[in-house]
Design an enzyme around this catalytic site. Structure first.
Site, mmCIF file in Angstrom:
data_model
loop_
_atom_site.group_PDB
_atom_site.id
_atom_site.type_symbol
_atom_site.label_atom_id
_atom_site.label_comp_id
_atom_site.label_asym_id
_atom_site.label_seq_id
_atom_site.Cartn_x
_atom_site.Cartn_y
_atom_site.Cartn_z
ATOM 1 N N LYS A 259 -6.777 0.395 -8.522
ATOM 2 C CA LYS A 259 -5.903 1.318 -9.247
ATOM 3 C C LYS A 259 -4.546 1.408 -8.545
ATOM 4 O O LYS A 259 -4.464 1.833 -7.397
ATOM 5 C CB LYS A 259 -6.545 2.709 -9.332
ATOM 6 C CG LYS A 259 -5.638 3.713 -9.997
ATOM 7 C CD LYS A 259 -6.271 5.074 -10.134
ATOM 8 C CE LYS A 259 -5.259 6.099 -10.558
ATOM 9 N NZ LYS A 259 -4.232 6.362 -9.536
ATOM 10 N N HIS A 263 0.525 -3.798 -8.491
ATOM 11 C CA HIS A 263 1.963 -3.749 -8.819
ATOM 12 C C HIS A 263 2.828 -3.609 -7.558
ATOM 13 O O HIS A 263 4.035 -3.761 -7.629
ATOM 14 C CB HIS A 263 2.274 -2.645 -9.838
ATOM 15 C CG HIS A 263 2.411 -1.259 -9.272
ATOM 16 N ND1 HIS A 263 3.168 -0.283 -9.875
ATOM 17 C CD2 HIS A 263 1.882 -0.681 -8.181
ATOM 18 C CE1 HIS A 263 3.104 0.826 -9.175
ATOM 19 N NE2 HIS A 263 2.334 0.621 -8.148
HETATM 20 C C1 LIG Z 1 -0.165 2.882 -4.145
HETATM 21 S S1 LIG Z 1 -1.522 3.353 -3.165
HETATM 22 C C2 LIG Z 1 -2.766 3.506 -4.419
HETATM 23 C C3 LIG Z 1 -3.845 4.458 -4.018
HETATM 24 C C4 LIG Z 1 -4.922 4.705 -5.068
HETATM 25 N N1 LIG Z 1 -5.578 3.486 -5.499
HETATM 26 C C5 LIG Z 1 -4.358 5.465 -6.248
HETATM 27 O O1 LIG Z 1 -4.128 4.889 -7.296
HETATM 28 O O2 LIG Z 1 -4.120 6.656 -6.085
HETATM 29 C C6 LIG Z 1 -1.978 1.833 -2.342
HETATM 30 C C7 LIG Z 1 -3.101 2.004 -1.340
HETATM 31 O O3 LIG Z 1 -3.462 0.709 -0.821
HETATM 32 C C8 LIG Z 1 -3.792 0.839 0.548
HETATM 33 N N2 LIG Z 1 -3.656 -0.473 1.219
HETATM 34 C C9 LIG Z 1 -2.488 -1.114 1.510
HETATM 35 N N3 LIG Z 1 -2.756 -2.297 2.113
HETATM 36 C C10 LIG Z 1 -4.108 -2.403 2.169
HETATM 37 C C11 LIG Z 1 -4.988 -3.417 2.683
HETATM 38 N N4 LIG Z 1 -4.501 -4.538 3.218
HETATM 39 N N5 LIG Z 1 -6.324 -3.207 2.596
HETATM 40 C C12 LIG Z 1 -6.825 -2.066 2.036
HETATM 41 N N6 LIG Z 1 -6.023 -1.067 1.520
HETATM 42 C C13 LIG Z 1 -4.692 -1.236 1.593
HETATM 43 C C14 LIG Z 1 -2.781 1.889 1.053
HETATM 44 O O4 LIG Z 1 -3.219 2.492 2.259
HETATM 45 C C15 LIG Z 1 -2.696 2.856 -0.132
HETATM 46 O O5 LIG Z 1 -3.627 3.917 0.006
#
Ligand SMILES: C[S@@+](CC[C@H](N)C(=O)[O-])C[C@H]1O[C@@H](n2cnc3c(N)ncnc32)[C@H](O)[C@@H]1O
Length: 359
Positions: A259, A263
């Site tokens: 989710k 993008h």
């Molecule tokens: C834009 S947020 C989206 C959070 C959630 N899915 C939502 O829609 O509310 C992106 C998330 O991806 C996580 N993230 C970024 N790089 C990552 C990685 N390499 N492995 C796992 N999670 C990651 C970040 O910590 C962040 O919580």
């Protein structure tokens, strides 16, 4: 179904809530339009359009303005946003270029006025899309610069907390709509016995799914970066946290939820993430799928306002994180490149869609 949200507003339908959310985004990202107009003026686009007699394809603009050819897809996005408000895009640009270049009596037109009023300090501190467009081909330094800005913003504690709150709030909003199932979205999680919410953030989405669908609750995980996992109290919401990196490994489950993840990444990174997801999920026959919640540009063709919101997101993501939003063709390509056999787009979330992607 209980559609009555708040006595003072009377009955508010899911559709209206989604429209209200899109409207909110239109206001939040209004500066993106000003930022794009400033960029167009700085690059000399009005003059170039004017010299070409009032309209010019992006390829001509790239050549006339000596911009790196690799910026063509991004310039197309910028012009798409600027032209959108006009009923006839070409006519709108002609008018804009006339106004900015040769407004009667203004001598040199209104470009200086536009530049002053759309100064980066007014529009968006320390951000110049125009310098990004001009950056030498293939270096990607501008993307790094934007990514660095983003990283600085995220390091800011106040911004970080606000960003996390925003994500958690959206998770609750979207999952409430889905879990209640009024829009047919309840079927999304039926039949699944396990799920990994990759990049699950605060976990509001995973918690809502686990509470609403106990069969999924039996085995649900949120995969997050180790520092995020470390910041969450153990046992929070009954959904287990797994520390890891989605580029390296995704725990096995029937389905994976992504989710608002893809993008934020370029095509190559998306393909890498999706490959890890494909390795993790069950076979198609056993109901295996990746559930992507993201924006599909052009998914609401009959609604000009909704399309404008999508285009604002597109340019905002391009300017801030360096990765634009995708239309169906662009999504289809990355699913294909990651080895998936098919997908289905469900326009269930207003300007955003749910995309089921099959192994
Ligand atoms: C834009 S947020 C989206 C959070 C959630 N899915 C939502 O829609 O509310 C992106 C998330 O991806 C996580 N993230 C970024 N790089 C990552 C990685 N390499 N492995 C796992 N999670 C990651 C970040 O910590 C962040 O919580």
């Amino acid at each position: 179904m209980d559609d009555n949200r708040g006595s003072s507003l009377g009955t508010v339908t899911d559709e209206e809530l989604l429209q209200a959310q899109a409207e909110l985004w239109n206001h939040v990202f209004a500066y993106t339009k000003s930022m794009s107009l400033r960029c167009a003026v700085e690059l000399g686009i009005p003059e170039a359009v004017h010299r070409r007699g009032g309209s010019a394809p992006v390829s001509d603009l790239i050549a006339d303005l000596c911009l790196p050819p690799s910026r063509a897809p991004y310039l197309r996005r910028l012009m798409r946003l600027l032209a959108h408000a006009e009923p006839d895009a070409a006519y709108g640009l002609t008018l804009l270029s006339r106004l900015l270049v040769s407004a009667p009596g203004a001598g040199q037109g209104l470009s200086p006025f536009a530049l002053a009023m759309l100064h980066p300090i007014v529009v968006s501190p320390s951000m110049s899309l125009a310098s990004w467009f001009r950056a030498a081909d293939g270096t990607g330094e501008a993307r790094v610069a934007f990514a660095a800005l983003w990283a600085v913003a995220k390091e800011d504690r106040e911004f970080g907390a606000a960003f996390n709150d925003a994500m958690a709030c959206d998770g609750r909003f979207v999952m409430d709509l889905i879990v209640r199932g009024d829009r047919g979205a309840g079927d999304l999680f039926r039949g699944l016995t396990s799920l990994v919410d990759v990049g699950g953030g605060s976990g509001s989405a995973a918690k809502a799914i686990a509470a609403a669908f106990p069969h999924v609750n039996a085995a649900s995980w949120r995969l997050e970066l180790p520092h995020v996992v470390a910041s969450v109290p153990p046992g929070d919401g009954g959904v287990e946290f797994v520390a890891g990196d989605m580029f390296e490994h995704v725990p096995k489950a029937d389905a994976v939820l992504l989710k608002w993840i893809l993008h934020g990444w370029g095509d190559e990174e998306c393909v890498r993430i999706l490959r890890r997801c494909r390795e993790a999920i069950s076979t198609r026959e056993a109901g295996g799928r990746v559930i992507v919640m993201d924006l599909v540009v052009g998914s609401c063709p009959a609604d000009a306002r909704a399309t404008e919101t999508q285009l604002l997101w597109d340019v905002m993501m391009m300017g801030v994180v360096g990765s634009p939003e995708r239309d169906e063709r662009e999504w289809s390509k990355i699913f294909d490149d990651a080895g998936f056999s098919g997908y289905k787009i469900l326009p269930l979330l207003g300007i955003r869609s749910v995309i089921e992607v099959y192994p």
